[in-house]
Scaffold this active site. Structure first.
Site, PDB file in Angstrom:
ATOM      1  N   LYS A  98      44.086 -26.846 -23.007  1.00 34.41           N
ATOM      2  CA  LYS A  98      44.682 -27.949 -24.842  1.00 34.41           C
ATOM      3  C   LYS A  98      43.305 -28.490 -24.833  1.00 34.41           C
ATOM      4  CE  LYS A  98      47.044 -30.168 -28.045  1.00 34.41           C
ATOM      5  NZ  LYS A  98      48.419 -31.304 -28.496  1.00 34.41           N
ATOM      6  N   SER A 114      49.068 -20.703  -8.540  1.00 35.17           N
ATOM      7  CA  SER A 114      50.777 -19.818  -8.833  1.00 35.17           C
ATOM      8  C   SER A 114      51.117 -20.239  -7.786  1.00 35.17           C
ATOM      9  CB  SER A 114      50.742 -18.900  -9.091  1.00 35.17           C
ATOM     10  OG  SER A 114      51.726 -18.224  -9.113  1.00 35.17           O
ATOM     11  N   VAL A 159      50.643 -22.528   3.864  1.00 37.62           N
ATOM     12  CA  VAL A 159      49.409 -22.912   4.370  1.00 37.62           C
ATOM     13  C   VAL A 159      49.626 -24.356   4.784  1.00 37.62           C
ATOM     14  CG1 VAL A 159      47.508 -23.884   3.344  1.00 37.62           C
ATOM     15  CG2 VAL A 159      48.541 -21.864   2.073  1.00 37.62           C
TER      16      VAL A 159
END
Ligand SMILES: NC(=O)c1ccc[n+]([C@@H]2O[C@H](COP(=O)([O-])OP(=O)(O)OC[C@H]3O[C@@H](n4cnc5c(N)ncnc54)[C@H](OP(=O)(O)O)[C@@H]3O)[C@@H](O)[C@H]2O)c1
Length: 218
Positions: A98, A114, A159
């Site tokens: 925004k 994500s 990870v």
């Protein structure tokens, strides 16, 4: 393919092991990197996001890696922790878009983070699944609304970024590596390489890049 040479890249959630590696790799490729951690930019606070956007000025690329965790059985979840998790991964990045959207130079791109939990749910990870899925959905919707600004999501598998450090780390990562089709866990370098590709490929937008060793499939 565009390059990172002289491009201004903002990395939000820079305390993340993966974020630190992205900053190092992008700097090595000639980018001007602005790394911001939670003390300078708390994604739970829109006033801070607005002030940051005014301060940062024009930019080429934005990566948001912020993640706050609300794991555990759904019957024991704390509402505020759930809200903080959505602030870090979904609401905060939408507010970054925004306030920063008007500042992107032509050819610019946003990358949201994500994660594999969205596609491979596990008990105790309801909030992680929901926030990661929402981040991927937000990236696709932002890509349509903010075009031609490109917006993508990257979904890492497990990870070894520092987030798993602690008792049980080795056995957990070994078990994940044995199950993954890639037969290993990810490194921050694996994720950084894919992140920089997502930022610089001019035909990549509205998609989620799964960099998970195939972990969401097994
Ligand atoms: N590592 C993995 O196995 C894995 C797997 C799937 C997805 N991912 C995703 O990949 C991204 C990077 O992961 P990672 O393992 O490198 O790091 P991480 O430990 O998940 O790092 C998250 C970072 O976000 C920051 N943060 C949390 N809330 C924030 C807020 N309100 N405002 C600003 N920053 C905030 C944290 O700051 P503080 O240091 O101040 O807490 C921390 O530096 C995350 O989005 C993560 O969910 C990672």
């Amino acid at each position: 393919m565009t390059t990172l040479q002289n491009k201004k890249l903002v990395v939000v959630g820079a305390g993340s092991g993966i974020g630190r590696r992205i900053a190092v790799d992008a700097t090595a490729q000639g980018a001007q990197v602005i790394s911001v951690g939670r003390p300078e930019l708390d994604l739970t606070d829109e006033a801070t996001i607005r002030a940051f956007a005014e301060r940062v000025g024009d930019l080429d690329y934005l990566v948001s890696l912020a993640a706050d965790h609300a794991n555990g059985p759904v019957t024991e979840l704390d509402r505020d922790a759930v809200h903080r998790a959505f602030d870090a991964k979904v609401i905060g990045p939408i507010l970054l878009a925004k306030h920063l959207a008007p500042h992107f130079r032509p050819g610019g791109a946003i990358l949201l983070f994500s994660g594999v939990a969205a596609w491979r749910p596990a008990p105790g990870r309801v909030v992680m699944a929901a926030t990661n899925a929402a981040a991927a959905a937000a990236a696709a919707a932002l890509a349509v609304e903010l075009a031609p600004l490109r917006v993508n999501a990257l979904s890492p598998g497990i990870v070894d970024s520092g987030v798993w450090d602690g008792p049980g780390k080795d056995s957990f990562l070994t078990a994940v590596a044995e199950r993954n089709p890639a037969r290993r866990v990810g490194t921050p370098a694996d994720i950084s390489a894919a992140a920089l590709l997502a930022l610089t490929n001019p035909f990549l937008t509205g998609t989620t890049l799964h960099v998970d060793g195939g972990g969401r499939l097994v």
